[in-house]
Design an enzyme around this catalytic site. Sequence first.
Site, PDB file in Angstrom:
ATOM      1  N   ASN A  53     -75.698  71.290  -0.021  1.00  0.00           N
ATOM      2  CA  ASN A  53     -75.753  70.981   1.267  1.00  0.00           C
ATOM      3  C   ASN A  53     -75.769  69.836   1.995  1.00  0.00           C
ATOM      4  O   ASN A  53     -76.087  69.811   2.637  1.00  0.00           O
ATOM      5  CB  ASN A  53     -76.616  71.228   0.806  1.00  0.00           C
ATOM      6  CG  ASN A  53     -77.891  72.773  -0.015  1.00  0.00           C
ATOM      7  OD1 ASN A  53     -76.593  73.445   0.493  1.00  0.00           O
ATOM      8  ND2 ASN A  53     -78.617  72.772  -0.665  1.00  0.00           N
ATOM      9  N   HIS A 139     -87.333  81.045   2.861  1.00  0.00           N
ATOM     10  CA  HIS A 139     -87.160  80.624   1.732  1.00  0.00           C
ATOM     11  C   HIS A 139     -88.636  80.862   0.414  1.00  0.00           C
ATOM     12  O   HIS A 139     -89.683  81.373   0.971  1.00  0.00           O
ATOM     13  CB  HIS A 139     -86.767  79.356   2.052  1.00  0.00           C
ATOM     14  CG  HIS A 139     -86.464  78.845   0.338  1.00  0.00           C
ATOM     15  ND1 HIS A 139     -87.253  77.432  -0.122  1.00  0.00           N
ATOM     16  CD2 HIS A 139     -85.650  78.226   0.147  1.00  0.00           C
ATOM     17  CE1 HIS A 139     -86.490  77.284  -1.177  1.00  0.00           C
ATOM     18  NE2 HIS A 139     -85.748  77.412  -0.801  1.00  0.00           N
ATOM     19  N   GLU A 181     -86.550  81.413   8.928  1.00  0.00           N
ATOM     20  CA  GLU A 181     -85.678  80.711   9.537  1.00  0.00           C
ATOM     21  C   GLU A 181     -84.358  80.396  10.133  1.00  0.00           C
ATOM     22  O   GLU A 181     -84.146  81.981  11.392  1.00  0.00           O
ATOM     23  CB  GLU A 181     -84.921  80.669   7.952  1.00  0.00           C
ATOM     24  CG  GLU A 181     -85.578  80.360   6.481  1.00  0.00           C
ATOM     25  CD  GLU A 181     -84.760  80.424   5.690  1.00  0.00           C
ATOM     26  OE1 GLU A 181     -84.020  79.905   5.767  1.00  0.00           O
ATOM     27  OE2 GLU A 181     -85.378  80.865   4.350  1.00  0.00           O
ATOM     28  N   SER A 185     -80.579  80.573   4.632  1.00  0.00           N
ATOM     29  CA  SER A 185     -79.736  80.160   3.329  1.00  0.00           C
ATOM     30  C   SER A 185     -78.382  81.090   2.448  1.00  0.00           C
ATOM     31  O   SER A 185     -77.977  80.543   1.621  1.00  0.00           O
ATOM     32  CB  SER A 185     -80.795  79.855   2.450  1.00  0.00           C
ATOM     33  OG  SER A 185     -81.429  79.938   1.554  1.00  0.00           O
ATOM     34  N   ASP A 210     -88.129  77.591   9.882  1.00  0.00           N
ATOM     35  CA  ASP A 210     -87.984  76.491   9.029  1.00  0.00           C
ATOM     36  C   ASP A 210     -86.370  75.810   9.397  1.00  0.00           C
ATOM     37  O   ASP A 210     -85.297  77.213   8.906  1.00  0.00           O
ATOM     38  CB  ASP A 210     -87.772  77.334   7.553  1.00  0.00           C
ATOM     39  CG  ASP A 210     -87.438  76.559   5.984  1.00  0.00           C
ATOM     40  OD1 ASP A 210     -86.971  75.795   6.309  1.00  0.00           O
ATOM     41  OD2 ASP A 210     -88.257  76.729   5.419  1.00  0.00           O
ATOM     42  N   HIS A 213     -81.682  74.762   7.393  1.00  0.00           N
ATOM     43  CA  HIS A 213     -80.598  74.674   7.458  1.00  0.00           C
ATOM     44  C   HIS A 213     -79.724  74.583   9.039  1.00  0.00           C
ATOM     45  O   HIS A 213     -78.904  75.206   9.291  1.00  0.00           O
ATOM     46  CB  HIS A 213     -79.866  76.162   7.073  1.00  0.00           C
ATOM     47  CG  HIS A 213     -79.787  76.549   5.504  1.00  0.00           C
ATOM     48  ND1 HIS A 213     -78.996  76.048   4.168  1.00  0.00           N
ATOM     49  CD2 HIS A 213     -81.420  76.421   5.021  1.00  0.00           C
ATOM     50  CE1 HIS A 213     -80.048  76.262   3.385  1.00  0.00           C
ATOM     51  NE2 HIS A 213     -81.062  76.823   3.816  1.00  0.00           N
ATOM     52  N   LYS A 244     -80.746  68.121   3.468  1.00  0.00           N
ATOM     53  CA  LYS A 244     -79.837  68.992   3.337  1.00  0.00           C
ATOM     54  C   LYS A 244     -78.802  67.996   4.116  1.00  0.00           C
ATOM     55  O   LYS A 244     -77.799  66.961   4.139  1.00  0.00           O
ATOM     56  CB  LYS A 244     -79.377  69.484   3.262  1.00  0.00           C
ATOM     57  CG  LYS A 244     -80.104  70.880   2.454  1.00  0.00           C
ATOM     58  CD  LYS A 244     -80.887  72.234   3.762  1.00  0.00           C
ATOM     59  CE  LYS A 244     -81.001  73.268   2.301  1.00  0.00           C
ATOM     60  NZ  LYS A 244     -82.352  73.288   1.244  1.00  0.00           N
TER      61      LYS A 244
END
Length: 405
Positions: A53, A139, A181, A185, A210, A213, A244
């Site tokens: 990541n 997640h 998110e 992911s 979140d 990413h 990440k």
Amino acid sequence: MGPADVMVPYAGGGAMETWLASRDHVRQRRGLVRAATPGDPVAPGAMLDLASNDYLGLSRDPRVTAAAVDAVQRYGSGARASRVVNGTLAVHAALEEQLCQLTGVESALAFSSGYLANLGVLGALGGPGTLLILDAHVHASLLDAARLSRSPVVMVPHGDVGQVATALNTRSQPRAVVVVESLYSVLGDGANLTELAALCAYYDAWLLVDEAHGIGVAGAGRGAVHAAGLAGAGHVVLSVTLSKALGAQGGAVLGSRALREHLVNTARPFIFGTALAPAAAAAAAMAAQIIADEPALAGQLQENAATLARLCGIERSPGAVQSIPMPSADHAVKAAATLRAAGVLVGCFRPPSVPDGVSRLRVTARADLTLQELDYAAGLLRPMAREHRADPSEHNGSGRNRITI
């Protein structure tokens, strides 16, 4: 006569050992065995890494590593205590300030990992009076946080804004938090943050995004929330990981000053855990500064992700993660092994780690990949993507293995 009067040496073979053996047998039969796979990157170029990541390649940036080394020399190898004892160091304050400058959010609180940040924020906001509405693809850390929060929970189908509206409109609890998110992911797709934020504002709810990413990837590196024009919105809360795009370790929650004060006083992972190591905090702070100062890094990542998707012949995802479905867990494992033998590392995701039950190769673009590297990897991936572009009915599940509340 009690157990102490008839003590004998334990010879094993009891109920727990039998259960462990049965679970291992099931994993073997289903092709779901996992391992802590060695991936030592000490020798750059030995393997082409499309699995990690480190989206911007900052984990090895000399400025980032120098900041980490300086922090170790100044503060030592660890923080030595909880942040509410004497573990809060100047480097933690610098990190939180840098994260605020990057994202445009008022206040930040650093945790020892992104997982703990999610446990901390939902635990602190949850309870019987708070309804948690979770997208089905969030997640595992958010699912676990919801379990532990003592809150009533509604799981809505992935990306279904209408079901979010229904849950908000029909709730009986005085408070609600919608949990999504920014970029997912596994599939790599994104949430409709603008519409979700508007719904939350209308129904007097908060939106927890979140950005694990999204930071360093979307919005010229400032995140998808910033790109959506929601930075600093009072009812929008961010959780981020520092492991990440920021190339370090740790996590943080960003929101209002009132939220930060509440977390300091109620977030159990923050109160009872040792503070983030100084080296990780300093590295992440430097990475955040670089991302803010050099938006071209995120631009290069986006360009490489588009090139990789085009060369592989797959639909482009908006983030770094590009997803290639496989017909079964066994197919995914064998494909990943074939690629590894050819010098290319990719993620191999199988139930229950995949929220839709469909095994897949997860291919991660990075800003520091060259066109030659992308072309080589795509040459191996393209036949796999073409071969396994199958009817969804052939896939190895319909979500039945997905982790649920």
